[in-house]
Design an enzyme around this catalytic site. Sequence first.
Site, mmCIF file in Angstrom:
data_model
loop_
_atom_site.group_PDB
_atom_site.id
_atom_site.type_symbol
_atom_site.label_atom_id
_atom_site.label_comp_id
_atom_site.label_asym_id
_atom_site.label_seq_id
_atom_site.Cartn_x
_atom_site.Cartn_y
_atom_site.Cartn_z
ATOM 1 N N LYS A 108 0.870 -1.185 0.000
ATOM 2 C CA LYS A 108 0.000 0.000 0.000
ATOM 3 C C LYS A 108 0.897 1.223 0.000
ATOM 4 O O LYS A 108 2.039 1.151 0.458
ATOM 5 C CB LYS A 108 -0.892 0.017 1.250
ATOM 6 C CG LYS A 108 -2.160 0.815 1.085
ATOM 7 C CD LYS A 108 -3.238 0.006 0.395
ATOM 8 C CE LYS A 108 -4.512 0.778 0.218
ATOM 9 N NZ LYS A 108 -5.614 -0.114 -0.178
HETATM 10 P P1 NAD Z 1 -12.948 7.721 -2.401
HETATM 11 O O1 NAD Z 1 -11.926 8.745 -2.127
HETATM 12 O O2 NAD Z 1 -13.420 7.530 -3.793
HETATM 13 O O3 NAD Z 1 -14.238 7.962 -1.484
HETATM 14 C C1 NAD Z 1 -14.162 8.101 -0.097
HETATM 15 C C2 NAD Z 1 -15.534 8.540 0.401
HETATM 16 O O4 NAD Z 1 -15.525 8.568 1.829
HETATM 17 C C3 NAD Z 1 -15.925 9.930 -0.064
HETATM 18 O O5 NAD Z 1 -17.293 9.937 -0.438
HETATM 19 C C4 NAD Z 1 -15.733 10.782 1.196
HETATM 20 O O6 NAD Z 1 -16.592 11.908 1.213
HETATM 21 C C5 NAD Z 1 -16.140 9.777 2.241
HETATM 22 N N1 NAD Z 1 -15.718 10.127 3.590
HETATM 23 C C6 NAD Z 1 -14.507 10.546 4.023
HETATM 24 N N2 NAD Z 1 -14.549 10.794 5.346
HETATM 25 C C7 NAD Z 1 -15.818 10.521 5.744
HETATM 26 C C8 NAD Z 1 -16.490 10.563 6.992
HETATM 27 N N3 NAD Z 1 -15.857 10.926 8.111
HETATM 28 N N4 NAD Z 1 -17.806 10.217 7.032
HETATM 29 C C9 NAD Z 1 -18.461 9.836 5.926
HETATM 30 N N5 NAD Z 1 -17.865 9.760 4.731
HETATM 31 C C10 NAD Z 1 -16.568 10.099 4.636
HETATM 32 O O7 NAD Z 1 -12.343 6.350 -1.801
HETATM 33 P P2 NAD Z 1 -12.768 4.867 -2.204
HETATM 34 O O8 NAD Z 1 -11.828 4.420 -3.251
HETATM 35 O O9 NAD Z 1 -14.221 4.775 -2.386
HETATM 36 O O10 NAD Z 1 -12.343 4.081 -0.863
HETATM 37 C C11 NAD Z 1 -13.223 3.913 0.240
HETATM 38 C C12 NAD Z 1 -12.761 2.742 1.091
HETATM 39 O O11 NAD Z 1 -12.725 1.550 0.268
HETATM 40 C C13 NAD Z 1 -11.353 2.853 1.669
HETATM 41 O O12 NAD Z 1 -11.310 2.186 2.904
HETATM 42 C C14 NAD Z 1 -10.490 2.114 0.650
HETATM 43 O O13 NAD Z 1 -9.263 1.660 1.200
HETATM 44 C C15 NAD Z 1 -11.425 0.966 0.316
HETATM 45 N N6 NAD Z 1 -11.143 0.290 -0.950
HETATM 46 C C16 NAD Z 1 -11.105 0.972 -2.124
HETATM 47 C C17 NAD Z 1 -10.877 0.277 -3.309
HETATM 48 C C18 NAD Z 1 -10.906 0.952 -4.648
HETATM 49 O O14 NAD Z 1 -10.842 0.242 -5.658
HETATM 50 N N7 NAD Z 1 -11.014 2.247 -4.754
HETATM 51 C C19 NAD Z 1 -10.625 -1.109 -3.271
HETATM 52 C C20 NAD Z 1 -10.687 -1.771 -2.050
HETATM 53 C C21 NAD Z 1 -10.949 -1.059 -0.892
#
Ligand code: NAD
Length: 428
Positions: A108
């Site tokens: 990561k």
């Molecule tokens: P992103 O940046 O696209 O979205 C993050 C979202 O979380 C946004 O809508 C933001 O407004 C919201 N957020 C942030 N702080 C917040 C809070 N305190 N309360 C409510 N909402 C809040 O990120 P993502 O890619 O969607 O990732 C989200 C999660 O999924 C993370 O834990 C990431 O590690 C995990 N993840 C992502 C992927 C991927 O392919 N993008 C794959 C596996 C896991």
Amino acid sequence: MDAMRQRSLHQTAVEQFQRAADLVGIEDRYRAILSHPKNEVIVNFPVQMDDGTWRIFRGYRIQHNNVLGPYKGGLRFHPDVNLDEVKALAAWMTFKCALVGLPLGGAKGGVTIDPSEHSEAEMQRIVRRFTHALGTNIGPEHDIPAPDVGTNSQMMDWLMDTFANLSGPASRHLVKGVVTGKSVLCGGSVGREEATGQGVLYTLRHWCGETGQRLDQLSVAVQGFGNVGGHFSRLANEAGCRVVVVSDHTGTVSSEKGLDIDALWDWAQDHGGIAGFADSAYGIGAEDVLTDELFTTPVDVFVPAALENQITAARAHVLQCRLVLEAANGPTTPEGETILESRGIEVVPDVLANAGGVIVSYFEWLQNKSSRAWSAEDVDSRLRSILWQASDSIVATRAELGCTRREAAYAVALRRLQAVYDRRDIFP
Ligand code: NAD
């Protein structure tokens, strides 16, 4: 506040796998190896801002384990990114790839930065400088980043282009697979953008089959409306679920009858968040509510899809759901999990629920290696089949060991890792 929220996230990740290691009798030497990342790369790199000044940014790339294959894992751009967090996220990638049977290891990375403070031009320079600073610590057969919180396909395209231009002319096109989550135009895979949300939905379908529920009768609450939460909400809505409350960093909206997710998605794309939607002409039936209501609204399924440590002990006490479907990485604190367990609330763990992202990243990497593009149907059916098998193996292991879904997921992963270490042994 949870007393334990103050403790190291990496410690939580280690404790999670040690519990399962006890259940399946993993050798001490493998536990010791898996308790630490193999490599910790920290770079401080200068970038010129639009006003001519220079700033130094700190970036990380943590390579946890590569016994199963090249290091693999996302890049996070967020103000809270720190070494401990990235170490935990890297370890979870090792167990996730092992659980779903990919020939990939775990890594990561990230940069401590608030992306909303930077213009697109600054962001491009930041991504290119970070890629340059990482240098040969990444590579298509060595360590392959992908998007995570705060990063997107445009940034992955810049990363790939920078790496390609740093490579010799003869290998420029051989290095496309240095990063996944690229745009389809630049060598990305169809289906990668929504893969994580799609995978979350497949694991929910599997849970429905296991427990005799109907997907189209479920009500859902979603925390986070970015790549994962947004696509999951859209796809769940299409499948007939009623998404009744959604929150992001700008606000929380709710509708007992179910939110108009397509309209909310368009709004969030145009306005950078969901705030303002309920008061707009598009938000018919939606109302702004306090953040607390995200956790207290009665729903069948609660889907954390934002950041880690969100389901604390206090929130676990008030949640009114039957299932927590962990779309985010590490959303439940150990104390939160104990309370969920005591209240009979089931948990589909992150290492399974959000594995769709790395699975389709693997497909993208394979497509780049062979210079071929798969169809959307191919991507989708292979994604579903891998997640189905992994879900089945968790059900079987759970029955064998009499443990939680999370422990069973780690047990499957650890057995795979131990079997490979047993054959290869530890060199030199
Ligand atoms: P992103 O940046 O696209 O979205 C993050 C979202 O979380 C946004 O809508 C933001 O407004 C919201 N957020 C942030 N702080 C917040 C809070 N305190 N309360 C409510 N909402 C809040 O990120 P993502 O890619 O969607 O990732 C989200 C999660 O999924 C993370 O834990 C990431 O590690 C995990 N993840 C992502 C992927 C991927 O392919 N993008 C794959 C596996 C896991």
